[in-house]
Design an enzyme around this catalytic site. Sequence first.
Site, PDB file in Angstrom:
ATOM      1  N   TYR A 138       0.796  -1.090   0.043  1.00 15.89           N
ATOM      2  CA  TYR A 138       0.008   0.024   0.164  1.00 15.89           C
ATOM      3  C   TYR A 138       0.952   1.168  -0.002  1.00 15.89           C
ATOM      4  O   TYR A 138       0.384   2.247  -0.639  1.00 15.89           O
ATOM      5  CB  TYR A 138      -0.961  -0.076   1.297  1.00 15.89           C
ATOM      6  CG  TYR A 138      -2.352  -0.615   0.978  1.00 15.89           C
ATOM      7  CD1 TYR A 138      -2.176  -1.801   0.595  1.00 15.89           C
ATOM      8  CD2 TYR A 138      -3.573  -0.052   1.518  1.00 15.89           C
ATOM      9  CE1 TYR A 138      -3.636  -2.606   0.587  1.00 15.89           C
ATOM     10  CE2 TYR A 138      -4.331  -0.568   1.465  1.00 15.89           C
ATOM     11  CZ  TYR A 138      -4.685  -1.877   0.830  1.00 15.89           C
ATOM     12  OH  TYR A 138      -5.984  -2.589   0.558  1.00 15.89           O
ATOM     13  N   LYS A 189       2.989 -15.554   2.547  1.00 16.53           N
ATOM     14  CA  LYS A 189       2.863 -15.969   1.427  1.00 16.53           C
ATOM     15  C   LYS A 189       4.450 -16.306   1.301  1.00 16.53           C
ATOM     16  O   LYS A 189       4.984 -16.217   0.302  1.00 16.53           O
ATOM     17  CB  LYS A 189       2.298 -15.038   0.168  1.00 16.53           C
ATOM     18  CG  LYS A 189       2.319 -15.841  -1.044  1.00 16.53           C
ATOM     19  CD  LYS A 189       1.388 -17.007  -1.193  1.00 16.53           C
ATOM     20  CE  LYS A 189       1.397 -17.707  -2.623  1.00 16.53           C
ATOM     21  NZ  LYS A 189       0.365 -18.950  -2.605  1.00 16.53           N
ATOM     22  N   ASP A 221      -3.468 -18.273   0.580  1.00 11.84           N
ATOM     23  CA  ASP A 221      -4.427 -18.850   0.036  1.00 11.84           C
ATOM     24  C   ASP A 221      -4.976 -19.907   0.663  1.00 11.84           C
ATOM     25  O   ASP A 221      -6.289 -20.012   0.708  1.00 11.84           O
ATOM     26  CB  ASP A 221      -3.722 -19.390  -1.474  1.00 11.84           C
ATOM     27  CG  ASP A 221      -2.597 -20.120  -1.222  1.00 11.84           C
ATOM     28  OD1 ASP A 221      -1.921 -20.262  -0.075  1.00 11.84           O
ATOM     29  OD2 ASP A 221      -1.830 -20.795  -2.393  1.00 11.84           O
ATOM     30  N   ASP A 245      -6.616  -6.885   4.299  1.00 13.41           N
ATOM     31  CA  ASP A 245      -7.664  -6.021   3.486  1.00 13.41           C
ATOM     32  C   ASP A 245      -8.577  -7.118   3.133  1.00 13.41           C
ATOM     33  O   ASP A 245      -9.950  -7.185   3.042  1.00 13.41           O
ATOM     34  CB  ASP A 245      -7.195  -5.320   2.576  1.00 13.41           C
ATOM     35  CG  ASP A 245      -8.381  -4.390   1.845  1.00 13.41           C
ATOM     36  OD1 ASP A 245      -9.195  -3.971   2.191  1.00 13.41           O
ATOM     37  OD2 ASP A 245      -8.050  -4.493   0.418  1.00 13.41           O
ATOM     38  N   ASP A 249     -12.494  -8.690   4.552  1.00 16.53           N
ATOM     39  CA  ASP A 249     -13.944  -8.577   3.815  1.00 16.53           C
ATOM     40  C   ASP A 249     -14.481 -10.146   3.739  1.00 16.53           C
ATOM     41  O   ASP A 249     -15.604 -10.353   4.052  1.00 16.53           O
ATOM     42  CB  ASP A 249     -13.673  -8.077   2.265  1.00 16.53           C
ATOM     43  CG  ASP A 249     -13.935  -6.618   2.391  1.00 16.53           C
ATOM     44  OD1 ASP A 249     -13.846  -5.855   3.133  1.00 16.53           O
ATOM     45  OD2 ASP A 249     -14.740  -6.259   1.261  1.00 16.53           O
TER      46      ASP A 249
END
Length: 354
Positions: A138, A189, A221, A245, A249
């Site tokens: 970001y 990851k 994942d 993020d 959600d």
Amino acid sequence: MKVLILPGDGIGPEIVAQAKKVLNQLIEGGLTVEISEAPLGGAAYDAYGAPYPEFTQKLAREADAILLGAVGGPQYDKLDRPLRPERGLLAIRKDLNLFANLRPAILYPELANASTLKPEVVSGLDILIVRELTGDIYFGQPRGVRVNDNGEREGFNTMLYAESEIRRIAHVAFQAAQKRGKKLCSVDKANVLETTEFWKEIVTDVAKQYPDVELSHMYVDNAAMQLVRAPKQFDVMVTGNIFGDILSDEASMLTGSIGMLPSASLDANNKGLYEPSHGSAPDIAGKDVANPLATILSLAMLLRYSLNDEARAVRVENAVKAVLARGLRTADIYEAGTEKVSCSAMGDAVVAAL
Ligand code: NAD
Ligand code: IPM
Ligand code: MN
């Protein structure tokens, strides 16, 4: 204590108006806070030509706590990037050093059927996602769109974490886990990305200071899959900005609706910005149908973390539980046999329950 209110864009003003009713009710009952209001995002661009103008910045720096609706809207998507509403949100997070984003996904028993997942998968769910909020891809430099050596345009961003940034969010996550189920899952990851392999190394090192917390690691994942397969295996999850993020959600749907998920973004001294995890929902803005509960629950978090007022935080949360128990539902959590109410009627009901 000074509380700054930032209604923002889209459904922001509608949902914040409900939280303000709740706050005013608390003030009538003896809570002493000084309230101010300022624009952020598109509303700030319209008023001041910038998404995080000096007017707002000054009040934000002075405040002890900030309550935000949401920012963004299609009318701003073609602006130069620095002028866009989302940049205002990123700027205030960075400016105030709000690196620790807490996103609790709790399923209220009454909403077990509102989730798209089977009730037995989600009932009793209580997980906390700790998302690092001021680093990662970001904010990493360099970033942009350029012409490469072949004369082709290419876009690029930089995933970047300094050791100190990982350490401080890891401490927040371990300490949160200590107060809950004492289990922490760090999501990375590391099999592909050096940045997150480094993340894993540092989190593992910090773990030595928290022998009472059981640390595990999971690739992002797999974590995305496990969240819908068996979400109750998690207690606290800690992860970087972009993974957090996305996973938060996803986790919101476990609670019935994204309109139920509050958040706190804290600095090292528990100054915080509180906002629902969802966006400005332009598709339903201005219709008085949005779910204001994530915003009202964000106010509860504000009371708990920045005003150190656990008693009032619990009262607000209990008022939300009471209206759900009475069967009141906004459209996003409506099911047959319950009563569909507007955004403002939901706010009134929470005030009445309070
Ligand atoms: P969104 O979260 O705004 O909406 C996604 C879907 O969820 C929509 O169908 C919306 O109607 C629904 N929804 C969201 N909040 C709801 C609520 N309280 N009650 C009922 N339904 C609700 O995400 P998006 O559509 O991807 O983004 C819209 C805009 O919001 C974009 O400009 C985006 O950048 C911005 N955004 C802002 C924030 C923030 O301010 N923190 C967060 C996410 C997105
Ligand atoms: C959120 C939002 C923001 C983010 C956007 C609007 C900048 O999606 O708060 O989750 O990506 O952090
Ligand atoms: Mn988001």
